[in-house]
Write a protein that holds these residues in place. Structure first.
Motif, short mmCIF file in Angstrom:
data_model
loop_
_atom_site.label_atom_id
_atom_site.label_comp_id
_atom_site.label_asym_id
_atom_site.label_seq_id
_atom_site.Cartn_x
_atom_site.Cartn_y
_atom_site.Cartn_z
N GLY A 46 1.44 -46.23 9.05
CA GLY A 46 0.30 -46.04 8.18
C GLY A 46 -0.27 -44.64 8.14
O GLY A 46 -0.87 -44.24 7.14
N ASP A 47 -0.10 -43.88 9.23
CA ASP A 47 -0.64 -42.52 9.25
C ASP A 47 0.43 -41.47 8.96
O ASP A 47 0.16 -40.27 9.05
CB ASP A 47 -1.31 -42.25 10.60
CG ASP A 47 -2.58 -43.07 10.77
OD1 ASP A 47 -3.36 -43.17 9.80
OD2 ASP A 47 -2.80 -43.62 11.87
N LYS A 48 1.61 -41.92 8.61
CA LYS A 48 2.68 -41.01 8.23
C LYS A 48 2.45 -40.55 6.79
O LYS A 48 2.16 -41.35 5.91
CB LYS A 48 4.03 -41.71 8.35
CG LYS A 48 5.22 -40.84 8.01
CD LYS A 48 6.52 -41.61 8.18
CE LYS A 48 7.73 -40.78 7.81
NZ LYS A 48 8.99 -41.54 7.96
N VAL A 49 2.60 -39.26 6.56
CA VAL A 49 2.40 -38.72 5.21
C VAL A 49 3.52 -39.20 4.30
O VAL A 49 4.71 -38.98 4.59
CB VAL A 49 2.34 -37.18 5.23
CG1 VAL A 49 2.29 -36.64 3.81
CG2 VAL A 49 1.11 -36.72 6.02
N VAL A 50 3.14 -39.89 3.23
CA VAL A 50 4.12 -40.43 2.27
C VAL A 50 4.68 -39.30 1.41
O VAL A 50 5.89 -39.17 1.23
CB VAL A 50 3.48 -41.52 1.39
CG1 VAL A 50 4.49 -42.05 0.37
CG2 VAL A 50 2.94 -42.65 2.25
N LEU A 51 3.77 -38.50 0.85
CA LEU A 51 4.14 -37.33 0.03
C LEU A 51 3.22 -36.19 0.40
O LEU A 51 2.00 -36.38 0.50
CB LEU A 51 4.00 -37.64 -1.46
CG LEU A 51 4.91 -38.72 -2.07
CD1 LEU A 51 4.47 -39.02 -3.50
CD2 LEU A 51 6.37 -38.29 -2.04
N ASN A 52 3.77 -34.99 0.58
CA ASN A 52 2.92 -33.83 0.80
C ASN A 52 2.35 -33.37 -0.54
O ASN A 52 2.59 -34.00 -1.58
CB ASN A 52 3.69 -32.72 1.52
CG ASN A 52 4.90 -32.23 0.73
OD1 ASN A 52 5.01 -32.46 -0.48
ND2 ASN A 52 5.81 -31.55 1.41
N ALA A 53 1.61 -32.27 -0.52
CA ALA A 53 0.94 -31.81 -1.74
C ALA A 53 1.93 -31.57 -2.87
O ALA A 53 1.68 -31.96 -4.03
CB ALA A 53 0.13 -30.56 -1.46
N ALA A 54 3.05 -30.96 -2.55
CA ALA A 54 4.06 -30.71 -3.58
C ALA A 54 4.66 -32.02 -4.07
O ALA A 54 4.94 -32.18 -5.27
CB ALA A 54 5.16 -29.80 -3.03
N GLY A 55 4.84 -32.97 -3.17
CA GLY A 55 5.38 -34.27 -3.55
C GLY A 55 4.43 -35.04 -4.44
O GLY A 55 4.86 -35.71 -5.39
N VAL A 56 3.14 -34.96 -4.14
CA VAL A 56 2.13 -35.61 -4.98
C VAL A 56 2.14 -35.01 -6.38
O VAL A 56 2.09 -35.73 -7.39
CB VAL A 56 0.73 -35.49 -4.34
CG1 VAL A 56 -0.37 -35.88 -5.34
CG2 VAL A 56 0.63 -36.37 -3.10
N GLU A 57 2.20 -33.68 -6.46
CA GLU A 57 2.24 -33.00 -7.76
C GLU A 57 3.46 -33.43 -8.56
O GLU A 57 3.37 -33.73 -9.77
CB GLU A 57 2.25 -31.49 -7.57
CG GLU A 57 2.21 -30.70 -8.86
CD GLU A 57 2.18 -29.20 -8.65
OE1 GLU A 57 2.23 -28.46 -9.66
OE2 GLU A 57 2.11 -28.76 -7.49
#
Length: 430
Positions: A46-57
């Motif tokens: 649950g606390d693992k980052v699914v997408l970083n900022a670039a991935g979210v963009e």
């Protein structure tokens, strides 16, 4: 037509249900289950980052490509054909139906006034886009009026003209003006409709782009946040962004959009104490952050189209995902077909459906006709979800809920099927 049928079904359920809320077996009040801590503690990654900022963009670009209702506002065209805008403006509620205003049947004369207020005949061959920013939480309407219209005389919940609500600081493209000049037809990032001109301040494109694509901002991560600007209380709902001008150890200075008497944009600087309701930039995209954001609305009122300063089922989902920078379509059926990993239920058996759900990442969405829920996880092999619920059935009896609840999937539809058996798609946004 689909919207009309949905209105009719939901309104009929409210009208025919017994007085007062009834809690069915599927809705839980178990103390552990109605707290985000239980679900986040049992969410292994649950606390693992699914997408970083670039991935979210990059994922937002996939949403825009997959969803015809979602726009990259910074890339919105500077001109549109008059035929396109006319088609937009003429897509409104079918006024040939019986509709009620303040409990009384709406006359044909009143309907004709509403039609005339769209001012469609005045749309030029080419429309030059104007640029606006919302200055308060504003209702986006299907027709240029703030008055509610309902399919039943006694209904006060499901306004046929309410599309959604926009937060202050939303960049909108102004495409047209009503006949009386009091409403603008606008495009927001995931919806079109009519806004009162008093809720919008016009500005130049370069200033507008700061709101369309903010670089320095605070995100509201609580259910909502209220500040005072221009002598009034201004409410921002979860996921809204405030323009950040300066920060100190214990305070932020934000620029709040206000409207001059001439309808132009001014920015008022407001100093805000650092607060748990506000986060600089977006939250990291983790499934636990989605769950925590969703629970901020637990026990809040269900509100069609964002009325009553609250959420319906799809804006509930949209708000939680806005906190991590993911901008979904507004409506549940469009969220179902947007970008992401899709698990189609089709003609699966109950056991097969249950197995699919057990393999889902918490924070995924569960879709059925006219409703969407956020999957939390399973306990004793039973899947649970949090959702903004209008009503449901048990044993053929309709029950009013009108709140954000946690439930298993044994709630029933009018046909006697459980929510589990009515699921059409599960979506994981990554």
């Amino acid at each position: 037509m689909i919207k009309k049928i949905l209105f009719l079904c939901m309104t009929l359920m409210i009208l025919l249900m017994p007085k007062g809320p009834v809690e069915a077996a599927g809705i839980t009040a178990y103390e552990k289950f109605i707290s985000p801590a239980y679900w986040t503690e049992h969410n292994a990654d649950g606390d693992k980052v699914v997408l970083n900022a670039a991935g979210v963009e990059a994922f937002n670009k996939k949403i825009i490509a997959a969803s015809p209702t979602v726009y990259d506002m910074a890339a919105y065209p500077k001109t549109l054909s008059g035929k396109t805008v006319t088609a937009y403006v003429n897509t409104h509620t079918d006024l040939s139906d019986e509709l009620y205003r303040e409990g009384k049947l709406v006359s044909d004369n009143y309907k004709n006034i509403l039609r005339s207020q769209t001012n469609a005949a005045a749309i030029p061959a080419e429309v030059t886009v104007r640029y606006g920013v919302t200055v308060r939480r504003a209702n986006l309407r299907n027709l240029p009026t703030g008055e509610g219209l309902f399919f039943y005389a006694s209904d006060r919940n499901f306004d046929a003209l309410q599309e959604t609500a926009l937060d202050p600081g939303e960049a909108v493209a102004i495409l047209h003006t009503s006949t009386n000049g009091y409403f603008y037809y606008v495009q927001a990032y995931n919806y079109r409709g009519w806004l009162s001109k008093f809720d919008v301040a016009e500005t130049d494109r370069s200033t507008w782009l700061r709101y369309a694509e903010p670089k320095n901002f605070l995100t509201v991560v609580a259910k909502d946040y209220t500040l005072k600007a221009d002598g009034a209380q201004v409410l921002f709902q979860q996921g809204a962004r405030l323009q950040l001008a300066d920060k100190k150890a214990s305070a932020y200075t934000v620029k709040v959009p206000v409207r001059t008497k001439e309808g132009k944009l001014q920015e008022e600087k407001v100093v805000l104490a650092a607060h748990a309701s506000l986060h600089e930039g977006y939250l990291p995209y983790t499934t636990n952050n989605i769950i925590r954001s969703a629970f901020k609305f637990y026990d809040s009122v269900y509100a069609w189209g964002g009325l009553q300063q609250s959420v319906d089922c799809s804006s509930f989902i949209s708000n939680a995902y806005r906190t991590v920078g993911i901008f979904l379509p507004r409506n549940a059926d469009e969220q179902e077909t947007s970008a992401g990993i899709h698990k189609k239920m089709g003609n699966m058996s109950s056991a097969q459906r249950a197995n699919v759900i057990k393999g889902l990442t918490p924070g995924s969405t569960l879709h059925m006709d006219g409703h969407v829920m956020l999957y939390l996880g399973s306990s004793n092999e039973i899947p649970y979800a949090i959702h903004s619920l209008g009503s449901h059935y048990t044993g053929g009896t309709r029950h009013s809920v009108m709140k954000v609840v946690v439930s298993d999937l044994n709630l029933q539809k009018s046909n006697g099927n459980t929510y589990l058996d009515e699921l059409t798609t599960c979506v994981t946004f990554r």
